[in-house]
Design a protein around this motif. Sequence first.
Motif, PDB file in Angstrom:
ATOM      1  N   ASP A 246       0.809  -1.220   0.000  1.00  0.00           N
ATOM      2  CA  ASP A 246       0.000   0.000   0.000  1.00  0.00           C
ATOM      3  C   ASP A 246       0.844   1.272   0.000  1.00  0.00           C
ATOM      4  O   ASP A 246       0.422   2.317   0.520  1.00  0.00           O
TER       5      ASP A 246
ATOM      6  N   TYR B 204       3.609   1.904   1.596  1.00  0.00           N
ATOM      7  CA  TYR B 204       4.321   2.209   2.838  1.00  0.00           C
ATOM      8  C   TYR B 204       5.802   1.852   2.720  1.00  0.00           C
ATOM      9  O   TYR B 204       6.162   0.822   2.149  1.00  0.00           O
TER      10      TYR B 204
ATOM     11  N   SER C 279       6.100   3.389  12.518  1.00  0.00           N
ATOM     12  CA  SER C 279       5.096   2.732  11.685  1.00  0.00           C
ATOM     13  C   SER C 279       5.339   1.236  11.510  1.00  0.00           C
ATOM     14  O   SER C 279       4.398   0.459  11.333  1.00  0.00           O
TER      15      SER C 279
ATOM     16  N   TYR D 151       2.270  -1.857  11.535  1.00  0.00           N
ATOM     17  CA  TYR D 151       1.796  -2.501  10.306  1.00  0.00           C
ATOM     18  C   TYR D 151       2.648  -3.706   9.897  1.00  0.00           C
ATOM     19  O   TYR D 151       3.184  -3.749   8.772  1.00  0.00           O
TER      20      TYR D 151
ATOM     21  N   GLU E 172       1.678  -6.477   8.944  1.00  0.00           N
ATOM     22  CA  GLU E 172       1.033  -7.141   7.804  1.00  0.00           C
ATOM     23  C   GLU E 172       1.410  -6.491   6.467  1.00  0.00           C
ATOM     24  O   GLU E 172       1.198  -7.089   5.409  1.00  0.00           O
ATOM     25  N   LYS E 173       1.968  -5.292   6.511  1.00  0.00           N
ATOM     26  CA  LYS E 173       2.365  -4.599   5.281  1.00  0.00           C
ATOM     27  C   LYS E 173       3.835  -4.824   4.923  1.00  0.00           C
ATOM     28  O   LYS E 173       4.303  -4.369   3.877  1.00  0.00           O
TER      29      LYS E 173
ATOM     30  N   TRP F 237      -2.529   1.858  18.251  1.00  0.00           N
ATOM     31  CA  TRP F 237      -2.851   0.537  17.711  1.00  0.00           C
ATOM     32  C   TRP F 237      -4.344   0.439  17.396  1.00  0.00           C
ATOM     33  O   TRP F 237      -4.736  -0.105  16.355  1.00  0.00           O
TER      34      TRP F 237
ATOM     35  N   LYS G  85      -5.036   2.202  14.078  1.00  0.00           N
ATOM     36  CA  LYS G  85      -4.044   1.914  13.039  1.00  0.00           C
ATOM     37  C   LYS G  85      -4.617   1.958  11.624  1.00  0.00           C
ATOM     38  O   LYS G  85      -3.878   2.146  10.662  1.00  0.00           O
ATOM     39  N   ASP G  86      -5.934   1.794  11.477  1.00  0.00           N
ATOM     40  CA  ASP G  86      -6.542   1.861  10.159  1.00  0.00           C
ATOM     41  C   ASP G  86      -6.779   3.295   9.706  1.00  0.00           C
ATOM     42  O   ASP G  86      -7.208   3.529   8.567  1.00  0.00           O
TER      43      ASP G  86
ATOM     44  N   ARG H 160       3.381   7.540   5.034  1.00  0.00           N
ATOM     45  CA  ARG H 160       3.863   6.349   4.340  1.00  0.00           C
ATOM     46  C   ARG H 160       5.322   6.486   3.927  1.00  0.00           C
ATOM     47  O   ARG H 160       6.042   5.505   3.835  1.00  0.00           O
TER      48      ARG H 160
END
Length: 374
Positions: A97, A99, A138, A142, A144-145, A180, A183-184, A190
Amino acid sequence: MKVMNRILIGLFAVFIGGISILHPLTKDIYFSESENRVLAQMPKFTWKQLASGNFTKEFESYVSDQFIKKGFWTGTKSVVEKAVGKRENNGVYFGKDGYLFERFEKPGEQLNSNVDYMNRFSGKIKGANTFLMLVPTSIEMYPEKLPRFAYTESEKYWMDVIQQLLNPSTTWLNAYNPLWEAKDEPIYFRTDHHWTTHGAFIAYQNAANAMGFQAFMKEDFTIETVSKNFFGTYDAKANDFTVKADKIEMYVPKFDVSYRVEFNDDTQVMDSLYAHDFLQKRDQYSFFLNGNHGKVVINSSVKNGRKLLVVKDSYAHALVPFLANHYEEIHMIDLRYYHEKLDNYIEKETISDVLFLYNIATFSEDPNLIWLNQ
């Protein structure tokens, strides 16, 4: 195959020859906006410098810094490597995404020393409340990113360690949990290592009760987008042409308040917490409080007698504008540039609250907290 090799050798020779001809005709650049630093200049030749090896080292740095269209070539290299599957450049991970991330290394002895400096300092100051806010970066928010098999230490683990080691006289301000939970939302840039204005606002709201004031709500501000073309420090390192720009937001109070901002390293005085001129430069994050200074003093129209000392890194710059609506005075100290005895300073300026505010990566490795131990 021999013909192809000759063609490649010829092209390479033409490239090197062209660079050699064009370089002396190209004016040297003093400051790089993209790297936010002064570039190496042509060293002065002396036989003594040559014999010592210093001239050769300085000349190598000069050629590297002044290489024609350096940004284009390094950017092209980054894009090509990314296209063939590489997921890191100059220590920066290419995440999902758009980042970019910089890994958090396992802290060394410096972290223990910094906690010790803080504990000694908070133990000797009298009459002032002491707070510590450590902010994750960051990469902690994240996972998962991150690209597959990307390595990073757990910032949360080390924040928990620091909290356990902290002197009971210092109040721990938990920034991790509220960030946290949000976080969305756009809480981090980024392309940069800082949090956004929105991320700082969330931490401000969470810290309010512990610091003894009622936080304003989001509805109390007009949110203005002041930039849509911000490329930060991670982008400068990764140098990836395909990364999209971040935007910078400013929270403008709807209530009546005014400020006077003074800096110790020049005669400049501002009536705003924001320096709009930086929005025309590469270093757009310096829009917040005019960038890094050894000491900054903010006087507000809030007349409640409360005075706050903030010992900090640049993460404070996005959060202090919210705190300025609750304190009559805020004194910001950057220990990289200011080395006076802070316990004397607190007594002299009748400081009521002391806030240490760092991101966890900086706090873990910053050698300048030793100046607390005076």
